[in-house]
Motif scaffolding. Sequence first.
Motif, PDB file in Angstrom:
ATOM      1  N   HIS A  33       0.531  -1.552  -2.321  1.00  0.00           N
ATOM      2  CA  HIS A  33       1.365  -0.455  -2.800  1.00  0.00           C
ATOM      3  C   HIS A  33       2.530  -0.198  -1.853  1.00  0.00           C
ATOM      4  O   HIS A  33       2.400  -0.331  -0.635  1.00  0.00           O
ATOM      5  CB  HIS A  33       0.537   0.815  -3.001  1.00  0.00           C
ATOM      6  N   GLU A  37       3.551   5.482  -2.555  1.00  0.00           N
ATOM      7  CA  GLU A  37       3.112   5.399  -3.951  1.00  0.00           C
ATOM      8  C   GLU A  37       1.805   6.173  -4.110  1.00  0.00           C
ATOM      9  O   GLU A  37       0.863   5.984  -3.360  1.00  0.00           O
ATOM     10  CB  GLU A  37       2.900   3.941  -4.358  1.00  0.00           C
ATOM     11  N   ARG A  42       0.239   4.365  -8.716  1.00  0.00           N
ATOM     12  CA  ARG A  42      -0.676   3.593  -7.869  1.00  0.00           C
ATOM     13  C   ARG A  42      -1.913   3.147  -8.657  1.00  0.00           C
ATOM     14  O   ARG A  42      -2.363   2.015  -8.526  1.00  0.00           O
ATOM     15  CB  ARG A  42      -1.084   4.399  -6.639  1.00  0.00           C
TER      16      ARG A  42
END
Length: 102
Positions: A33, A37, A42
């Motif tokens: 990620h 995020e 996510r």
Amino acid sequence: MTDVSRLPGSAHHHWQWQLRAACRDLGPGRFYHPAGERGEDREERDAAAKRVCSGCPVRAACLDHALRTREPYGVWGGLTEEERHDRLARARNSRARAGRRV
């Protein structure tokens, strides 16, 4: 940072499983990620990564590697970093409880 002292070494056979990984040519963006995020973005990225992992022929080897080396980031073997951390914590707690029963 990954603890490189737990890595299996440079011997080719330790890393051969990666040649058969379903993610091999997909790039890291799906599995790691970006900074900051959170939430639905996510969750969607993690779910997409896990879909790739679900059909991967080396999923078990990948997860074993991630758990053994304590990979701190990304989806490895179908588990996020939080899921791997939880699995390791449960294993530690289980061993601790077993040790108290002896």
